[in-house]
Design a protein around this motif. Structure first.
Motif, PDB file in Angstrom:
ATOM      1  N   LEU A  19       0.830  -1.219   0.000  1.00 11.73           N
ATOM      2  CA  LEU A  19       0.000   0.000   0.000  1.00 11.73           C
ATOM      3  C   LEU A  19       0.857   1.258   0.000  1.00 11.73           C
ATOM      4  CD1 LEU A  19      -2.839  -1.068   2.497  1.00 11.73           C
ATOM      5  CD2 LEU A  19      -3.059  -0.660   0.015  1.00 11.73           C
ATOM      6  N   ILE A  20       1.913   1.235   0.804  1.00 18.42           N
ATOM      7  CA  ILE A  20       2.802   2.404   0.870  1.00 18.42           C
ATOM      8  C   ILE A  20       3.463   2.651  -0.486  1.00 18.42           C
ATOM      9  CG2 ILE A  20       4.923   3.301   1.899  1.00 18.42           C
ATOM     10  CD1 ILE A  20       4.121   1.871   4.513  1.00 18.42           C
ATOM     11  N   THR A  21       3.925   1.538  -1.095  1.00 21.62           N
ATOM     12  CA  THR A  21       4.582   1.656  -2.410  1.00 21.62           C
ATOM     13  C   THR A  21       3.620   2.191  -3.454  1.00 21.62           C
ATOM     14  OG1 THR A  21       6.054  -0.179  -1.875  1.00 21.62           O
ATOM     15  CG2 THR A  21       5.824   0.405  -4.202  1.00 21.62           C
ATOM     16  N   LEU A  22       2.397   1.675  -3.437  1.00 25.95           N
ATOM     17  CA  LEU A  22       1.403   2.116  -4.411  1.00 25.95           C
ATOM     18  C   LEU A  22       1.073   3.595  -4.224  1.00 25.95           C
ATOM     19  CD1 LEU A  22      -0.577   1.386  -6.658  1.00 25.95           C
ATOM     20  CD2 LEU A  22      -2.249   0.747  -4.900  1.00 25.95           C
ATOM     21  N   THR A  23       0.945   3.976  -2.961  1.00 28.47           N
ATOM     22  CA  THR A  23       0.659   5.393  -2.677  1.00 28.47           C
ATOM     23  C   THR A  23       1.790   6.288  -3.167  1.00 28.47           C
ATOM     24  OG1 THR A  23      -0.612   4.762  -0.733  1.00 28.47           O
ATOM     25  CG2 THR A  23       0.155   7.042  -0.837  1.00 28.47           C
ATOM     26  N   PHE A  24       3.014   5.820  -2.957  1.00 31.43           N
ATOM     27  CA  PHE A  24       4.192   6.600  -3.377  1.00 31.43           C
ATOM     28  C   PHE A  24       4.227   6.758  -4.893  1.00 31.43           C
ATOM     29  CE2 PHE A  24       8.676   6.778  -4.666  1.00 31.43           C
ATOM     30  CZ  PHE A  24       9.063   7.927  -4.011  1.00 31.43           C
ATOM     31  N   LEU A  25       3.951   5.630  -5.577  1.00 33.62           N
ATOM     32  CA  LEU A  25       4.020   5.663  -7.054  1.00 33.62           C
ATOM     33  C   LEU A  25       2.913   6.542  -7.629  1.00 33.62           C
ATOM     34  CD1 LEU A  25       4.815   1.904  -7.840  1.00 33.62           C
ATOM     35  CD2 LEU A  25       6.367   3.874  -8.030  1.00 33.62           C
ATOM     36  N   VAL A  26       1.719   6.426  -7.062  1.00 35.20           N
ATOM     37  CA  VAL A  26       0.614   7.255  -7.538  1.00 35.20           C
ATOM     38  C   VAL A  26       0.885   8.724  -7.259  1.00 35.20           C
ATOM     39  CG1 VAL A  26      -1.833   7.797  -7.215  1.00 35.20           C
ATOM     40  CG2 VAL A  26      -1.087   5.422  -7.369  1.00 35.20           C
ATOM     41  N   GLY A  27       1.438   9.029  -6.132  1.00 35.90           N
ATOM     42  CA  GLY A  27       1.731  10.416  -5.766  1.00 35.90           C
ATOM     43  C   GLY A  27       2.799  11.046  -6.609  1.00 35.90           C
ATOM     44  N   CYS A  28       3.698  10.237  -7.167  1.00 33.27           N
ATOM     45  CA  CYS A  28       4.788  10.779  -7.984  1.00 33.27           C
ATOM     46  C   CYS A  28       4.439  10.833  -9.462  1.00 33.27           C
ATOM     47  CB  CYS A  28       6.059   9.940  -7.807  1.00 33.27           C
ATOM     48  SG  CYS A  28       6.754  10.073  -6.150  1.00 33.27           S
ATOM     49  N   GLY A  29       3.239  10.488  -9.829  1.00 33.67           N
ATOM     50  CA  GLY A  29       2.865  10.524 -11.236  1.00 33.67           C
ATOM     51  C   GLY A  29       2.996  11.927 -11.807  1.00 33.67           C
ATOM     52  N   GLY A  30       3.621  12.055 -12.965  1.00 34.12           N
ATOM     53  CA  GLY A  30       3.800  13.348 -13.620  1.00 34.12           C
ATOM     54  C   GLY A  30       4.905  14.186 -13.036  1.00 34.12           C
ATOM     55  N   ARG A  31       5.648  13.657 -12.108  1.00 35.14           N
ATOM     56  CA  ARG A  31       6.752  14.397 -11.490  1.00 35.14           C
ATOM     57  C   ARG A  31       8.089  13.874 -11.993  1.00 35.14           C
ATOM     58  NH1 ARG A  31       4.628  15.112  -5.226  1.00 35.14           N
ATOM     59  NH2 ARG A  31       2.423  15.420  -5.768  1.00 35.14           N
ATOM     60  N   VAL A  32       9.157  14.645 -11.710  1.00 35.31           N
ATOM     61  CA  VAL A  32      10.499  14.252 -12.164  1.00 35.31           C
ATOM     62  C   VAL A  32      11.399  14.049 -10.955  1.00 35.31           C
ATOM     63  CG1 VAL A  32      10.313  15.434 -14.386  1.00 35.31           C
ATOM     64  CG2 VAL A  32      11.186  16.676 -12.396  1.00 35.31           C
ATOM     65  N   TYR A  33      12.333  13.153 -11.164  1.00 35.67           N
ATOM     66  CA  TYR A  33      13.281  12.869 -10.091  1.00 35.67           C
ATOM     67  C   TYR A  33      14.319  13.988 -10.067  1.00 35.67           C
ATOM     68  CZ  TYR A  33      16.979  10.440  -7.488  1.00 35.67           C
ATOM     69  OH  TYR A  33      17.955  10.095  -6.581  1.00 35.67           O
ATOM     70  N   ALA A  34      14.333  14.765  -9.005  1.00 36.77           N
ATOM     71  CA  ALA A  34      15.260  15.889  -8.908  1.00 36.77           C
ATOM     72  C   ALA A  34      15.529  16.197  -7.450  1.00 36.77           C
ATOM     73  CB  ALA A  34      14.694  17.123  -9.620  1.00 36.77           C
ATOM     74  N   PRO A  35      16.233  15.295  -6.758  1.00 34.58           N
ATOM     75  CA  PRO A  35      16.499  15.518  -5.331  1.00 34.58           C
ATOM     76  C   PRO A  35      17.273  16.807  -5.109  1.00 34.58           C
ATOM     77  CG  PRO A  35      17.896  13.763  -6.203  1.00 34.58           C
ATOM     78  CD  PRO A  35      16.902  14.086  -7.263  1.00 34.58           C
ATOM     79  N   ARG A  36      17.020  17.437  -3.986  1.00 34.40           N
ATOM     80  CA  ARG A  36      17.632  18.727  -3.709  1.00 34.40           C
ATOM     81  C   ARG A  36      18.183  18.719  -2.290  1.00 34.40           C
ATOM     82  NH1 ARG A  36      17.572  23.403  -6.314  1.00 34.40           N
ATOM     83  NH2 ARG A  36      17.735  25.379  -5.158  1.00 34.40           N
ATOM     84  N   ASP A  37      19.349  19.286  -2.133  1.00 28.67           N
ATOM     85  CA  ASP A  37      19.971  19.320  -0.797  1.00 28.67           C
ATOM     86  C   ASP A  37      19.046  20.005   0.200  1.00 28.67           C
ATOM     87  OD1 ASP A  37      22.149  18.058  -1.870  1.00 28.67           O
ATOM     88  OD2 ASP A  37      23.368  19.886  -2.084  1.00 28.67           O
ATOM     89  N   GLY A  38      18.990  19.422   1.378  1.00 28.89           N
ATOM     90  CA  GLY A  38      18.187  20.013   2.445  1.00 28.89           C
ATOM     91  C   GLY A  38      16.735  19.589   2.433  1.00 28.89           C
ATOM     92  N   SER A  39      16.370  18.650   1.499  1.00 37.81           N
ATOM     93  CA  SER A  39      14.973  18.215   1.436  1.00 37.81           C
ATOM     94  C   SER A  39      14.926  16.705   1.274  1.00 37.81           C
ATOM     95  CB  SER A  39      14.259  18.893   0.258  1.00 37.81           C
ATOM     96  OG  SER A  39      12.973  18.336   0.081  1.00 37.81           O
ATOM     97  N   ALA A  40      13.908  16.087   1.910  1.00 36.33           N
ATOM     98  CA  ALA A  40      13.735  14.637   1.799  1.00 36.33           C
ATOM     99  C   ALA A  40      12.890  14.276   0.580  1.00 36.33           C
ATOM    100  CB  ALA A  40      13.078  14.105   3.065  1.00 36.33           C
ATOM    101  N   ILE A  41      12.399  15.308  -0.121  1.00 38.55           N
ATOM    102  CA  ILE A  41      11.574  15.061  -1.309  1.00 38.55           C
ATOM    103  C   ILE A  41      12.481  14.801  -2.507  1.00 38.55           C
ATOM    104  CG2 ILE A  41       9.824  16.049  -2.842  1.00 38.55           C
ATOM    105  CD1 ILE A  41       8.850  17.721  -0.482  1.00 38.55           C
ATOM    106  N   TRP A  42      12.161  13.719  -3.229  1.00 42.21           N
ATOM    107  CA  TRP A  42      12.982  13.362  -4.398  1.00 42.21           C
ATOM    108  C   TRP A  42      12.292  13.722  -5.716  1.00 42.21           C
ATOM    109  CZ3 TRP A  42      14.894   7.713  -3.024  1.00 42.21           C
ATOM    110  CH2 TRP A  42      15.783   7.794  -1.926  1.00 42.21           C
ATOM    111  N   TYR A  43      10.972  13.773  -5.715  1.00 40.68           N
ATOM    112  CA  TYR A  43      10.219  13.989  -6.940  1.00 40.68           C
ATOM    113  C   TYR A  43       9.453  15.312  -6.867  1.00 40.68           C
ATOM    114  CZ  TYR A  43      11.262   9.225  -8.393  1.00 40.68           C
ATOM    115  OH  TYR A  43      11.916   8.082  -8.787  1.00 40.68           O
ATOM    116  N   TYR A  44       9.557  16.092  -7.959  1.00 40.42           N
ATOM    117  CA  TYR A  44       8.916  17.405  -8.001  1.00 40.42           C
ATOM    118  C   TYR A  44       8.116  17.565  -9.293  1.00 40.42           C
ATOM    119  CZ  TYR A  44      12.096  18.858  -4.234  1.00 40.42           C
ATOM    120  OH  TYR A  44      12.778  18.968  -3.054  1.00 40.42           O
ATOM    121  N   HIS A  45       7.172  18.458  -9.247  1.00 38.34           N
ATOM    122  CA  HIS A  45       6.548  18.866 -10.496  1.00 38.34           C
ATOM    123  C   HIS A  45       7.641  19.504 -11.372  1.00 38.34           C
ATOM    124  CE1 HIS A  45       2.836  18.228  -8.264  1.00 38.34           C
ATOM    125  NE2 HIS A  45       2.167  18.346  -9.409  1.00 38.34           N
ATOM    126  N   PRO A  46       7.628  19.285 -12.696  1.00 43.65           N
ATOM    127  CA  PRO A  46       8.753  19.680 -13.559  1.00 43.65           C
ATOM    128  C   PRO A  46       9.044  21.176 -13.583  1.00 43.65           C
ATOM    129  CG  PRO A  46       6.834  19.033 -14.867  1.00 43.65           C
ATOM    130  CD  PRO A  46       6.545  18.626 -13.451  1.00 43.65           C
TER     131      PRO A  46
END
Length: 312
Positions: A15-42
């Protein structure tokens, strides 16, 4: 019991994996220093890249205040995104991208040429206005024209200087071009032509020069003395002596030889006191005026001659 726990754990992970994948739809992998978020809107990574590209191009030094404003807007977009205000953050990111790409616009510049730059009165010239950089408005000869440039045909009656102007980044710039108007040339004053000298009498000497020679032969001195008496009848008259050759040899060589023969006759007349040196002119016609055919030895001998003309 252990099997039930294992099934429950796997279900939670799924369930956690599915939620993560659905939440990242349409986003790009772009990790940024100082943040735990890996995927952002482009839009956010695009803003970060635009700022980075501007810095690589040196715009942080060319226009530091504007660069810092674009960078601050980009960083504010990330902070807003982390605060879960996604739509607001995306809008800020787009603004940061536009600001970064518009940094340090080139200053407005203008040039003006006239072709042709010099005309006769009644003729026309074409003015050409060219612009570059960031131009907000443009003027040519006092009239507003497109900011991309323009042309204009002018027909000044006097020498005139025209002005082109642009306003934009860096202020107002001007350029000038001058069209010079030439006055038509004045007609040349009419000068009455001097009447041509009138020939009084003409004598054709039977002094026949040897082939390739211009010296007076001893055998022809009697004929030359007739020429002396002929000239003496007209004291102070103008005398023209023509030299001629046959067709053997080059035209260039025969031309030179004919002049030498005319000079030889002139010198003989002067030496005998027939006329002053200044009263006698000479000319050579080479082989161009034959009196006989050059096909025979007799004809060629007749063509090697001199002729004397007396003028008033």
């Amino acid at each position: 019991m252990k099997s039930s726990r294992r099934i429950l754990l796997l279900t939670v992970i799924a369930l956690i994996t599915l939620t993560f994948l659905v939440g990242c739809g349409g986003r790009v992998y772009a990790p940024r220093d100082g943040s735990a978020i890996w995927y952002y809107h482009p839009e956010l990574p695009e803003a970060a890249k635009a700022v980075e590209d501007a810095q690589k191009a040196g715009k942080d030094k060319l226009c530091p205040d504007e660069f810092q404003a674009a960078k601050n807007r980009m960083e504010e977009a990330y902070r807003t995104y982390w605060a879960c205000r996604t739509e607001e953050a995306i809008k800020m990111a787009k603004e940061a991208t536009a600001m970064a790409k518009a940094l340090c616009p080139p200053p407005a510049a203008v040039s003006l040429t006239a072709s042709p730059a010099e005309i006769e009165k009644g003729k026309s010239s074409t003015l050409t206005l060219k612009t570059s950089g960031t131009v907000k408005s443009a003027m040519l000869d006092g009239q507003e024209v497109p900011v991309t440039g323009a042309t204009k045909t002018v027909s000044p009656t006097v020498t005139t200087t025209y002005t082109g102007q642009v306003t934009g980044v860096g202020g107002t710039q001007t350029a000038k071009a001058t069209v010079t108007v030439k006055s038509p040339p004045l007609p040349a004053p009419e000068v009455a032509a001097e009447p041509a000298a009138k020939a009084v009498e003409r004598m054709s000497l039977t002094v026949h020069f040897d082939f390739d020679k211009f010296g007076i032969r001893k055998a022809d001195e009697a004929e030359m003395n007739k020429a002396v008496e002929f000239v003496k009848k007209y004291p102070n008259s103008k005398i023209k002596i023509e030299g001629h050759t046959d067709s053997i040899g080059t035209k260039k060589y025969n031309q030179k030889l004919s002049v030498e023969r005319a000079e030889a006759v002139k010198n003989y007349l002067v030496s005998k006191g027939a006329s002053k040196h200044t009263n006698i002119s000479t000319v050579g016609y080479g082989e161009s005026k034959p009196v006989a055919l050059n096909k025979t030895a007799k004809g060629r001998a007749e063509n090697r001659r001199a002729e004397i003309t007396i003028f008033e």
